[in-house]
Design a protein around this motif. Sequence first.
Motif, short mmCIF file in Angstrom:
data_model
loop_
_atom_site.label_atom_id
_atom_site.label_comp_id
_atom_site.label_asym_id
_atom_site.label_seq_id
_atom_site.Cartn_x
_atom_site.Cartn_y
_atom_site.Cartn_z
N THR A 2 -1.15 -28.62 -19.10
CA THR A 2 -0.51 -29.82 -19.66
C THR A 2 -1.13 -30.34 -20.95
O THR A 2 -0.52 -31.18 -21.62
N ILE A 3 -2.29 -29.89 -21.34
CA ILE A 3 -3.00 -30.47 -22.48
C ILE A 3 -2.21 -30.38 -23.78
O ILE A 3 -2.29 -31.26 -24.64
N TYR A 4 -1.40 -29.31 -23.95
CA TYR A 4 -0.65 -29.12 -25.19
C TYR A 4 0.85 -29.34 -25.00
O TYR A 4 1.65 -28.83 -25.79
N ASN A 5 1.25 -30.10 -23.99
CA ASN A 5 2.65 -30.46 -23.77
C ASN A 5 2.84 -31.91 -24.18
O ASN A 5 2.17 -32.80 -23.64
N TRP A 6 3.75 -32.19 -25.11
CA TRP A 6 3.89 -33.58 -25.57
C TRP A 6 4.40 -34.49 -24.46
O TRP A 6 4.13 -35.71 -24.48
N GLU A 7 5.11 -33.95 -23.49
CA GLU A 7 5.59 -34.76 -22.37
C GLU A 7 4.42 -35.39 -21.59
O GLU A 7 4.57 -36.42 -20.95
N THR A 8 3.26 -34.76 -21.64
CA THR A 8 2.07 -35.27 -20.96
C THR A 8 1.68 -36.66 -21.49
O THR A 8 1.18 -37.50 -20.73
N TYR A 9 1.91 -36.90 -22.77
CA TYR A 9 1.45 -38.12 -23.41
C TYR A 9 2.54 -39.19 -23.51
O TYR A 9 2.31 -40.26 -24.07
N CYS A 10 3.70 -38.88 -22.95
CA CYS A 10 4.77 -39.87 -22.87
C CYS A 10 4.79 -40.43 -21.46
O CYS A 10 5.04 -39.70 -20.50
N HIS A 11 4.54 -41.71 -21.32
CA HIS A 11 4.43 -42.31 -20.00
C HIS A 11 5.77 -42.67 -19.38
O HIS A 11 5.81 -43.25 -18.29
N VAL A 12 6.84 -42.36 -20.08
CA VAL A 12 8.17 -42.39 -19.48
C VAL A 12 8.48 -40.94 -19.07
O VAL A 12 8.42 -40.04 -19.91
N PRO A 13 8.78 -40.68 -17.80
CA PRO A 13 9.01 -39.30 -17.37
C PRO A 13 10.13 -38.61 -18.14
O PRO A 13 11.21 -39.18 -18.32
N VAL A 14 9.85 -37.41 -18.62
CA VAL A 14 10.80 -36.62 -19.40
C VAL A 14 10.88 -35.21 -18.81
O VAL A 14 9.85 -34.56 -18.63
N LYS A 15 12.09 -34.76 -18.50
CA LYS A 15 12.30 -33.41 -17.99
C LYS A 15 12.25 -32.42 -19.16
O LYS A 15 13.03 -32.54 -20.12
N ASN A 16 11.36 -31.43 -19.08
CA ASN A 16 11.15 -30.47 -20.15
C ASN A 16 12.16 -29.33 -20.06
O ASN A 16 12.12 -28.52 -19.14
N LEU A 17 13.07 -29.26 -21.04
CA LEU A 17 14.06 -28.18 -21.11
C LEU A 17 13.78 -27.24 -22.29
O LEU A 17 14.65 -26.50 -22.72
N GLY A 18 12.55 -27.26 -22.79
CA GLY A 18 12.19 -26.43 -23.92
C GLY A 18 12.05 -24.97 -23.53
O GLY A 18 11.78 -24.63 -22.38
N LYS A 19 12.23 -24.10 -24.53
CA LYS A 19 12.05 -22.66 -24.33
C LYS A 19 11.46 -22.07 -25.60
O LYS A 19 12.04 -22.16 -26.68
N SER A 20 10.31 -21.44 -25.45
CA SER A 20 9.58 -20.91 -26.60
C SER A 20 10.40 -19.86 -27.33
O SER A 20 11.03 -19.01 -26.71
N GLY A 21 10.35 -19.94 -28.67
CA GLY A 21 11.01 -18.95 -29.50
C GLY A 21 12.45 -19.26 -29.86
O GLY A 21 13.05 -18.54 -30.68
N ASP A 22 13.03 -20.31 -29.31
CA ASP A 22 14.45 -20.59 -29.54
C ASP A 22 14.72 -21.05 -30.98
O ASP A 22 13.96 -21.82 -31.57
N THR A 23 15.85 -20.60 -31.50
CA THR A 23 16.42 -21.15 -32.72
C THR A 23 17.51 -22.14 -32.31
O THR A 23 17.89 -22.21 -31.14
N THR A 24 18.05 -22.89 -33.28
CA THR A 24 19.04 -23.91 -32.93
C THR A 24 20.32 -23.31 -32.36
O THR A 24 20.97 -23.92 -31.50
N ASP A 25 20.69 -22.11 -32.81
CA ASP A 25 21.92 -21.52 -32.27
C ASP A 25 21.74 -21.11 -30.81
O ASP A 25 22.68 -21.24 -30.00
N VAL A 26 20.56 -20.65 -30.43
CA VAL A 26 20.29 -20.32 -29.02
C VAL A 26 20.29 -21.58 -28.16
O VAL A 26 20.81 -21.59 -27.04
N ILE A 27 19.75 -22.65 -28.70
CA ILE A 27 19.72 -23.91 -27.96
C ILE A 27 21.15 -24.41 -27.69
O ILE A 27 21.45 -24.92 -26.60
#
Length: 418
Positions: free
Chosen positions: A249-274
């Motif tokens: 969790t140390i390098y996840n920005w969701e860790t430092y947001c005290h409002v719970p956020v569901k992480n839907l990120g995927k490494s390597g994605d471009t905007t068209d893949v998203i």
Amino acid sequence: MKKIPLLLTFFLFLLTAVTTLADDSASTTVYQPVEQSVEPADPSEPAVEQPSGVKIVMRLSWKLIPSAVKYKVAFDDEVHTTYINGIELEVDSVNKVFHVVALDFGGKIIDSDIDVTQVETNPPAPKPTTEFEKMDYGPLYPVYSWIPTHGADYYQIQLFKDGELAREYEAYKTGNDDAYDYYDEYPVNRGGNYYWRVRAMSDYGFAMSEWSEQTDNVSFKVTSPNKVCALGDSITHGGGAVTVPPSMTIYNWETYCHVPVKNLGKSGDTTDVIVERFENDVLPFEPKVLIIMAGVNDYRGTIFGWQSVTNYQALVDKCAYYGIVPVFITPTPVNTRLIRKSKFIEQPPYDWQTHYQFLCDWIRKQPYYIDVTAAFEDDAGELRADLTSDGLHPDEEGKEIIGRAVERWLKNNEALWN
């Protein structure tokens, strides 16, 4: 008469052979792998000596050091390298003194006196390093990580849903580097209780260890709805300092947001893949607000700014259709000098800043956005060198900047999601 001595001699030979085998069997000790924590030695107790010639595997673990890319572990006249906060070593005695040093990407020492927090002798299974129990929600794209097993050729990974085997993977070494993580390419988007496990394998297909145990750090729950979700690439997915995966969790920005956020990120994605994975990865969680941070893989590659904006607009249209509020974060810039130095990241085109600025300008025209450019840009408009190890991914401080900015925005606009 001559046959009797011959038979007697043969009988005595057999008797001697059997006696010798019995003596050898009695003197052989078989050591079974037994997991144990080595407690500090009691000065009043005599030291336990291991039988001469017997090799022992010791597993050391220590706290993750911020910005550490690798660790050097020394004992006697040996020096070993590991890219995760643990290592297994073969020794001839448990009475060893280990010295652990943390290094940054350039090989500079950032901590020369690391405390080993756990020592295990002949561990029966790999030790998972995932921190799923610290995350507000289960990861959509899990990354499975562990301390490598000494002598393993590859690893088997299994994911279970509600007690039933759901997926199985294999992770192999890369060159001389042992495998210590595996990025799941498929989303975990169905509700249920999940856990994963790993075991070490030999090239011959034989198990070299037991399966790792089901514990809190390998378990997570997938539920819906989630009021706030975050869609993006590796900056959202997590990971940093080159070698640390999003499972920590140390390098996840969701860790430092005290409002719970569901992480839907995927490494390597471009905007068209998203855009393509919107229905499959976003809609199952029914968010009211969708934080969107993407584009860095576009302008550091071959996707022009106008193409990225077209994809951004497609996300706006999809959100409007499903009643979701899109909130864009300005993408982070890159540091071309550090990327060139890293050698494993493709150098961005000469005009990357033109496309980067085009995206940022479009985002600033949206009804809801979060602008983090001032915090990340240096005087040349590139990613600040003190915030990144590889020139592309922000490390701990950079992820905290993003997480705090998202938290402030969500608290100031609570009516949109709560």
